[in-house]
Design a protein around this motif. Structure first.
Motif, mmCIF file in Angstrom:
data_model
loop_
_atom_site.group_PDB
_atom_site.id
_atom_site.type_symbol
_atom_site.label_atom_id
_atom_site.label_comp_id
_atom_site.label_asym_id
_atom_site.label_seq_id
_atom_site.Cartn_x
_atom_site.Cartn_y
_atom_site.Cartn_z
ATOM 1 N N MET A 45 -24.328 -10.978 15.108
ATOM 2 C CA MET A 45 -22.883 -10.017 14.789
ATOM 3 C C MET A 45 -21.817 -9.964 15.302
ATOM 4 S SD MET A 45 -24.949 -8.651 12.159
ATOM 5 C CE MET A 45 -23.482 -7.456 11.019
ATOM 6 N N SER A 46 -21.239 -10.383 14.384
ATOM 7 C CA SER A 46 -19.710 -10.414 15.035
ATOM 8 C C SER A 46 -19.314 -9.391 15.357
ATOM 9 C CB SER A 46 -19.680 -11.714 14.167
ATOM 10 O OG SER A 46 -17.600 -11.694 14.893
ATOM 11 N N ARG A 47 -19.243 -8.677 13.301
ATOM 12 C CA ARG A 47 -18.491 -7.981 13.611
ATOM 13 C C ARG A 47 -19.129 -6.355 12.905
ATOM 14 N NH1 ARG A 47 -15.182 -9.990 16.001
ATOM 15 N NH2 ARG A 47 -12.112 -9.793 15.334
ATOM 16 N N ALA A 48 -19.318 -4.880 13.114
ATOM 17 C CA ALA A 48 -20.037 -3.963 11.894
ATOM 18 C C ALA A 48 -18.985 -3.508 11.700
ATOM 19 C CB ALA A 48 -21.139 -3.325 13.136
ATOM 20 N N ALA A 49 -18.743 -2.170 10.778
ATOM 21 C CA ALA A 49 -18.074 -1.046 11.045
ATOM 22 C C ALA A 49 -19.177 0.503 10.409
ATOM 23 C CB ALA A 49 -17.531 -1.527 9.116
ATOM 24 N N ILE A 50 -18.152 1.202 10.194
ATOM 25 C CA ILE A 50 -18.337 2.276 11.053
ATOM 26 C C ILE A 50 -18.367 2.931 9.537
ATOM 27 C CG2 ILE A 50 -18.687 5.046 11.597
ATOM 28 C CD1 ILE A 50 -18.259 4.117 14.138
ATOM 29 N N CYS A 51 -19.858 3.001 8.574
ATOM 30 C CA CYS A 51 -19.059 3.845 7.205
ATOM 31 C C CYS A 51 -18.990 5.191 6.902
ATOM 32 C CB CYS A 51 -20.384 2.836 5.853
ATOM 33 S SG CYS A 51 -19.997 3.670 4.426
ATOM 34 N N GLY A 52 -18.376 5.601 6.041
ATOM 35 C CA GLY A 52 -18.640 7.256 5.587
ATOM 36 C C GLY A 52 -20.063 7.262 5.705
ATOM 37 N N SER A 53 -20.839 6.537 4.144
ATOM 38 C CA SER A 53 -22.067 6.897 4.985
ATOM 39 C C SER A 53 -22.674 7.129 6.385
ATOM 40 C CB SER A 53 -23.108 6.082 3.624
ATOM 41 O OG SER A 53 -22.572 5.690 2.407
ATOM 42 N N GLY A 75 -21.437 -5.641 7.583
ATOM 43 C CA GLY A 75 -21.495 -6.751 8.893
ATOM 44 C C GLY A 75 -21.482 -8.104 8.904
ATOM 45 N N VAL A 76 -20.566 -8.622 9.480
ATOM 46 C CA VAL A 76 -20.952 -10.376 9.771
ATOM 47 C C VAL A 76 -20.980 -10.355 10.608
ATOM 48 C CG1 VAL A 76 -18.295 -11.973 9.391
ATOM 49 C CG2 VAL A 76 -18.185 -9.943 7.652
ATOM 50 N N GLY A 77 -21.498 -11.758 10.308
ATOM 51 C CA GLY A 77 -22.271 -12.686 11.243
ATOM 52 C C GLY A 77 -22.156 -14.356 11.652
ATOM 53 N N GLY A 92 -25.607 -21.248 12.482
ATOM 54 C CA GLY A 92 -24.331 -21.406 12.580
ATOM 55 C C GLY A 92 -23.568 -20.809 11.385
ATOM 56 N N ASP A 93 -24.284 -20.622 10.978
ATOM 57 C CA ASP A 93 -23.706 -20.243 8.953
ATOM 58 C C ASP A 93 -22.785 -18.825 9.352
ATOM 59 O OD1 ASP A 93 -23.983 -22.500 7.432
ATOM 60 O OD2 ASP A 93 -25.934 -21.729 6.579
ATOM 61 N N PRO A 94 -21.748 -18.912 8.574
ATOM 62 C CA PRO A 94 -20.966 -17.426 8.610
ATOM 63 C C PRO A 94 -21.381 -16.621 8.021
ATOM 64 C CG PRO A 94 -19.530 -19.563 8.088
ATOM 65 C CD PRO A 94 -20.639 -20.166 8.770
#
Length: 388
Positions: A45-53, A75-77, A92-94
């Motif tokens: 993981m490169s980024r993850a987010a906190i969701c309202g859910s 997330g994105v990674g 290596g693929d985003p």
């Protein structure tokens, strides 16, 4: 116990975990996931987010998997390992990790299993961790061309990573809310809720050619952000939101959206799960459409999986005669980010859409417990955890 897909090996990772205690999350060491089936991939993981859910879990009102389990479904990674049966991805693929978990060719519905304790996905873990195992990765991940966009005017590179995180769930969900409502270019739209999903619904309506978009909430920072993208802010604590909208749209709006779900609040800021549907019925014009993408959970007394679920009541009575003579249509459900990916990825990659504008905080994973608390208090709009 959940998290049993994580084979006990020496390598560990940091992950955000809900342990069954309302209003409390922890950052702990967990075994790193490994390839279990040859159709799996491991994503760093490169980024993850906190969701309202995630807040439904955080508050202890979501009936799901027994705790403990890893949190996060956005997330994105980068692909770090692939099983021998994965054919379209390489190391290596985003990639974007959508909140829906593909279940293979025997299952057509991609919304029955989700990360982080929703559906029957508690054993998979969540995106708020350094690594994640993704089943059926060929169909369960969204490849992206690049994490940067070159502005043709300035020739400067602009990071798109926060924009792509929003395609995991909330941008797709905001977009889908309009599809559920039957949106057409030129329509007027009322979006109830200006949290992350509501802002994405309003933003999608503007991108898609709405004539007027009303954003209904009570948090000033959210309403200011809605106004900044061209929506008309409606503070429901100032006056009845239906009256405020009908003063501007005497015949009502063509489309209305519920972007909040079962923990919505009334003007006294008390949880009341039927406020929005009643407002939608009152403000939508004859022959108009309504879309519901806010989560509605089953009522439950299961204190093992949802200690506070009994505090929320989701059974609602409303007049079917009003619905019939209003000639309304009403669509509801989760979005399908993978189906929407071709158009939404292109919008972001071309610089036409920048849903990452809602990100207010980029944090280290160790700051996640305080970020959850701040999100619960409406002190932040959208939190992204950065791992790299």
């Amino acid at each position: 116990m959940a998290l049993n897909n994580l084979t006990a090996i020496n390598a560990t990772m940091r992950a955000v975990v809900w342990q069954g205690n309302p209003y409390n999350v922890a950052v702990v060491d967990l075994p790193m996931p490994t390839i279990i089936n040859q159709t799996d991939a491991i994503v760093q993981m490169s980024r993850a987010a906190i969701c309202g859910s995630d807040l439904h879990i955080y508050r202890g009102t979501n009936e799901g998997m027994p705790a403990p389990f890893g949190l996060g479904h956005e997330g994105v990674g980068y692909v770090s390992q692939v099983g021998a049966g994965v054919g379209s991805l390489k190391v290596g693929d985003p990639v974007i990790v959508p909140f829906t978990v593909d279940e293979g060719h025997l299952h057509a519905d991609l919304t029955s299993q989700m990360y982080a304790g929703y559906g029957n996905g508690g054993d998979i873990g969540g995106t708020q961790a350094e690594y994640l195992r993704v089943p059926f990765a060929d169909n369960g991940l969204i490849p992206i061309p690049s994490l940067e966009y070159t502005n043709p005017t300035t020739n400067e590179s602009v990071s798109l990573i926060n924009d792509y995180v929003m395609l995991s769930d909330i941008f797709a969900t905001g977009w889908a809310s309009l599809d559920y409502a039957g949106f057409q270019p030129g329509d007027t739209v009322a979006v109830f809720g200006a949290g992350p999903v509501g802002l994405m619904a309003a933003y999608s309506a503007i991108l898609r050619g709405a004539s007027n978009v009303y954003s209904v909430d009570y948090v000033d920072d959210r309403l200011q952000l809605a106004e900044s993208i061209g929506a008309i802010p409606i503070n429901f604590q100032d006056a009845d939101p239906v009256d405020q909208i009908l003063a501007r749209e005497p015949d009502g709006v063509a489309r209305s959206v519920d972007a909040v779900g079962y923990e919505q609040v009334n003007r006294n800021l008390t949880v009341q799960s039927d406020v929005i549907i009643r407002n939608m019925l009152a403000v939508t014009s004859t022959g108009g459409g309504m879309g519901t993408v806010g989560v509605y959970n089953h009522e439950s007394n299961n204190t093992a999986t949802a200690p506070r679920a009994a505090t929320v009541h989701t059974d609602i009575n409303f007049s079917l005669s009003d619905f019939f003579f209003g000639e309304f249509t009403w669509g509801a459900g989760p979005s399908k980010p993978i189906e929407l990916a071709p158009k939404l990825v292109h919008l972001v990659a071309s610089g036409k859409a920048s849903p990452g504008f809602i990100v207010s905080d980029v944090i280290n994973i160790e700051e996640a417990p305080e970020a959850y608390a701040r999100f619960e208090r409406h002190e932040t709009t959208k939190v992204v955890i950065a791992f790299d």
